[in-house]
Structures are given as structure tokens and as C-alpha cells.
Design a protein around this motif. Structure first.
Motif, PDB file in Angstrom:
ATOM      1  N   CYS A  10      25.953  20.278 -17.562  1.00  0.00           N
ATOM      2  CA  CYS A  10      25.052  19.839 -16.492  1.00  0.00           C
ATOM      3  C   CYS A  10      23.652  19.686 -17.081  1.00  0.00           C
ATOM      4  CB  CYS A  10      25.099  20.795 -15.302  1.00  0.00           C
ATOM      5  SG  CYS A  10      24.545  22.478 -15.650  1.00  0.00           S
ATOM      6  N   LEU A  11      22.642  19.715 -16.253  1.00  0.00           N
ATOM      7  CA  LEU A  11      21.278  19.522 -16.754  1.00  0.00           C
ATOM      8  C   LEU A  11      20.710  20.824 -17.328  1.00  0.00           C
ATOM      9  CD1 LEU A  11      18.710  17.779 -17.049  1.00  0.00           C
ATOM     10  CD2 LEU A  11      18.125  18.410 -14.701  1.00  0.00           C
ATOM     11  N   GLY A  12      20.729  21.876 -16.514  1.00  0.00           N
ATOM     12  CA  GLY A  12      20.049  23.108 -16.903  1.00  0.00           C
ATOM     13  C   GLY A  12      20.935  24.177 -17.510  1.00  0.00           C
ATOM     14  N   ASN A  13      22.264  24.063 -17.309  1.00  0.00           N
ATOM     15  CA  ASN A  13      23.231  25.095 -17.722  1.00  0.00           C
ATOM     16  C   ASN A  13      22.936  26.434 -17.044  1.00  0.00           C
ATOM     17  OD1 ASN A  13      24.342  26.709 -20.828  1.00  0.00           O
ATOM     18  ND2 ASN A  13      25.565  26.056 -19.114  1.00  0.00           N
ATOM     19  N   ILE A  14      22.426  26.364 -15.810  1.00  0.00           N
ATOM     20  CA  ILE A  14      22.254  27.616 -15.054  1.00  0.00           C
ATOM     21  C   ILE A  14      22.944  27.576 -13.688  1.00  0.00           C
ATOM     22  CG2 ILE A  14      20.171  28.440 -16.204  1.00  0.00           C
ATOM     23  CD1 ILE A  14      18.583  27.391 -13.731  1.00  0.00           C
ATOM     24  N   CYS A  15      23.232  26.386 -13.144  1.00  0.00           N
ATOM     25  CA  CYS A  15      23.851  26.310 -11.809  1.00  0.00           C
ATOM     26  C   CYS A  15      25.292  25.815 -11.865  1.00  0.00           C
ATOM     27  CB  CYS A  15      23.037  25.411 -10.886  1.00  0.00           C
ATOM     28  SG  CYS A  15      21.387  26.067 -10.512  1.00  0.00           S
ATOM     29  N   ARG A  16      25.482  24.516 -12.140  1.00  0.00           N
ATOM     30  CA  ARG A  16      26.822  23.925 -12.025  1.00  0.00           C
ATOM     31  C   ARG A  16      27.747  24.251 -13.189  1.00  0.00           C
ATOM     32  NH1 ARG A  16      24.533  18.038 -11.149  1.00  0.00           N
ATOM     33  NH2 ARG A  16      22.971  19.022 -12.495  1.00  0.00           N
ATOM     34  N   SER A  17      27.304  23.987 -14.415  1.00  0.00           N
ATOM     35  CA  SER A  17      28.241  24.175 -15.540  1.00  0.00           C
ATOM     36  C   SER A  17      28.625  25.639 -15.772  1.00  0.00           C
ATOM     37  CB  SER A  17      27.728  23.506 -16.821  1.00  0.00           C
ATOM     38  OG  SER A  17      26.512  24.050 -17.263  1.00  0.00           O
ATOM     39  N   TYR A  45      15.626  23.212 -20.763  1.00  0.00           N
ATOM     40  CA  TYR A  45      14.824  23.971 -19.794  1.00  0.00           C
ATOM     41  C   TYR A  45      15.159  25.455 -19.753  1.00  0.00           C
ATOM     42  CZ  TYR A  45      14.047  19.303 -17.694  1.00  0.00           C
ATOM     43  OH  TYR A  45      13.754  17.997 -17.466  1.00  0.00           O
ATOM     44  N   HIS A  46      16.427  25.802 -19.932  1.00  0.00           N
ATOM     45  CA  HIS A  46      16.844  27.176 -19.653  1.00  0.00           C
ATOM     46  C   HIS A  46      17.615  27.801 -20.811  1.00  0.00           C
ATOM     47  CE1 HIS A  46      15.404  26.942 -15.532  1.00  0.00           C
ATOM     48  NE2 HIS A  46      15.931  25.733 -15.484  1.00  0.00           N
ATOM     49  N   ILE A  47      17.213  27.450 -22.029  1.00  0.00           N
ATOM     50  CA  ILE A  47      17.871  28.026 -23.209  1.00  0.00           C
ATOM     51  C   ILE A  47      17.700  29.544 -23.182  1.00  0.00           C
ATOM     52  CG2 ILE A  47      17.777  28.201 -25.733  1.00  0.00           C
ATOM     53  CD1 ILE A  47      16.997  25.198 -25.757  1.00  0.00           C
ATOM     54  N   ALA A 124      27.121  17.501  -6.871  1.00  0.00           N
ATOM     55  CA  ALA A 124      25.720  17.513  -6.439  1.00  0.00           C
ATOM     56  C   ALA A 124      24.982  18.689  -7.063  1.00  0.00           C
ATOM     57  CB  ALA A 124      25.654  17.592  -4.919  1.00  0.00           C
ATOM     58  N   ASP A 125      23.732  18.450  -7.442  1.00  0.00           N
ATOM     59  CA  ASP A 125      22.914  19.503  -8.036  1.00  0.00           C
ATOM     60  C   ASP A 125      22.412  20.421  -6.923  1.00  0.00           C
ATOM     61  OD1 ASP A 125      21.153  21.089  -9.370  1.00  0.00           O
ATOM     62  OD2 ASP A 125      20.045  19.448 -10.315  1.00  0.00           O
ATOM     63  N   PRO A 126      22.864  21.687  -6.891  1.00  0.00           N
ATOM     64  CA  PRO A 126      22.455  22.585  -5.799  1.00  0.00           C
ATOM     65  C   PRO A 126      21.112  23.275  -6.060  1.00  0.00           C
ATOM     66  CG  PRO A 126      23.955  23.745  -7.251  1.00  0.00           C
ATOM     67  CD  PRO A 126      23.759  22.358  -7.851  1.00  0.00           C
TER      68      PRO A 126
HETATM   69  P1  4NP Z   1      22.095  22.642 -13.191  1.00  0.00           P
HETATM   70  O1  4NP Z   1      20.898  22.726 -12.129  1.00  0.00           O
HETATM   71  O2  4NP Z   1      21.886  21.379 -13.969  1.00  0.00           O
HETATM   72  O3  4NP Z   1      23.320  22.596 -12.339  1.00  0.00           O
HETATM   73  O4  4NP Z   1      22.001  23.897 -14.052  1.00  0.00           O
HETATM   74  C1  4NP Z   1      19.558  22.631 -12.487  1.00  0.00           C
HETATM   75  C2  4NP Z   1      18.933  23.710 -13.055  1.00  0.00           C
HETATM   76  C3  4NP Z   1      17.591  23.624 -13.401  1.00  0.00           C
HETATM   77  C4  4NP Z   1      16.897  22.450 -13.167  1.00  0.00           C
HETATM   78  C5  4NP Z   1      17.539  21.354 -12.601  1.00  0.00           C
HETATM   79  C6  4NP Z   1      18.878  21.451 -12.282  1.00  0.00           C
HETATM   80  N1  4NP Z   1      15.523  22.372 -13.504  1.00  0.00           N
HETATM   81  O5  4NP Z   1      14.907  21.320 -13.260  1.00  0.00           O
HETATM   82  O6  4NP Z   1      14.978  23.346 -14.039  1.00  0.00           O
END
Ligand code: 4NP
Length: 153
Positions: A10-17, A45-47, A124-126
Motif C-alpha cells: 500500500c502507500l504507508g505500510n501502516i493501514c491496509r498492507s 512515510y512510515h519506515i 479504499a484507504d481508511p
Molecule cells: P496505508 O494508509 O497506505 O493503507 O498504510 C496510509 C497511511 C499513511 C498515509 C496515507 C495512507 N500518509 O499519508 O501518511
């Protein structure tokens, strides 16, 4: 067959993935399926971060502990380590393809392509949507994990 090695992105590797990784580990364990599983983000962003507390709580409510996970960013070497890379949404799919090394034939697709009737759909990005949306994320990744078990069993 080579052992499947599945990477959820996913984008941040903290929510979806992290939820996708947790669901896949749980579904594979339940089925006795031997697969390698990991997750990462396309962003930096979240390494090093723990999964979002809302993801941790959502997985825990399903009996799945994801607190051993830490955020990391997709790297070119992942195309050699993994047989399949699954994107949570279309932007991530494009960002994954941008990292693909020349000559790599690793399978890259949207995760929801595996779920009948949901082909081509994004998860969807939650992140900005609040706690109530993480249950739907879990349902999506769990359906995909069960489809993956069926495919590789
Ligand atoms: P993820 O969600 O891609 O499911 O982990 C997000 C987490 C962080 C951000 C965006 C989406 N962010 O912009 O920091």
C-alpha cells in the motif's frame, strides 16, 4: 512449484498492507499452506513504524496479532524475492511498476483482482476515514487471502 512468496503493498505500510499480511498469514496457517508473506509501502512515510493502532485493533478483534510488523518501503530487490506482488490500489500499482527492474517477470496485480466480482477494484484507504472503515478493509483483505489460499493450495 516454487514456494509462493507474496508481497502486499500500500502507500504507508501502516493501514491496509499490514492487515493484508496478517490476514494472509492467518489464512495460510489455517489451511496448512507454506507461503512466504510480507508487506511494504511505496512511500517512505512510515519506515520503522508499527501498524496504525486502528489496524492493530481490527486484526486483534479477529484473533490476529500484527504488532510484530514494522513499516518498510518497496525496493527493487523485492522483485527477486517475491513471486507475486499485490497492490491495494491503482496508484500503488503504478508506483510498484515504476520500481520493477528491467527483465523482471514477477506477477504484479491489484489484490482485489483475486476476488470474483471485485476485479479492478481498489481497497479504499481508511487512513483519513476513521476507525469505522477498518472493518471493511479487513473484509476485503480476508476475502483476497482466502482466494489466495484456494489458488496456491
Ligand atoms: P496505508 O494508509 O497506505 O493503507 O498504510 C496510509 C497511511 C499513511 C498515509 C496515507 C495512507 N500518509 O499519508 O501518511
Amino acid at each position: 512449484m516454487t514456494k509462493p512468496a507474496l508481497l502486499f503493498v500500500c502507500l504507508g505500510n501502516i493501514c491496509r498492507s499490514p492487515l493484508a499480511e496478517g490476514a494472509m498469514r492467518a489464512a495460510a496457517a489455517k489451511a496448512g499452506l507454506d507461503v512466504e508473506v510480507d508487506s511494504c509501502g511505496t512511500s517512505a512515510y512510515h519506515i520503522g513504524s508499527l501498524p496504525d493502532p486502528r489496524s492493530v485493533d481490527t486484526a486483534a478483534a479477529k484473533g490476529v496479532d500484527i504488532t510484530d510488523q514494522r513499516g518498510r518501503q518497496l525496493v527493487a530487490e523485492d522483485f527477486a524475492r517475491f513471486t507475486h506482488i499485490f497492490a491495494m490500489d491503482h496508484q500503488n500499482l503504478r508506483n510498484i511498476e515504476a520500481v520493477r527492474p528491467a527483465g523482471s517477470d514477477t506477477h504484479v496485480s491489484l489484490l482485489m483482482d483475486l476476488v470474483p466480482g471485485r476485479e479492478g477494484a481498489a481497497i479504499a484507504d481508511p487512513y483519513y476515514d476513521g476507525e469505522g472503515h477498518f472493518g471493511a478493509t479487513w473484509e476485503d483483505v480476508w476475502m483476497a487471502a482466502e482466494a489466495l489460499v484456494d489458488r496456491f493450495r
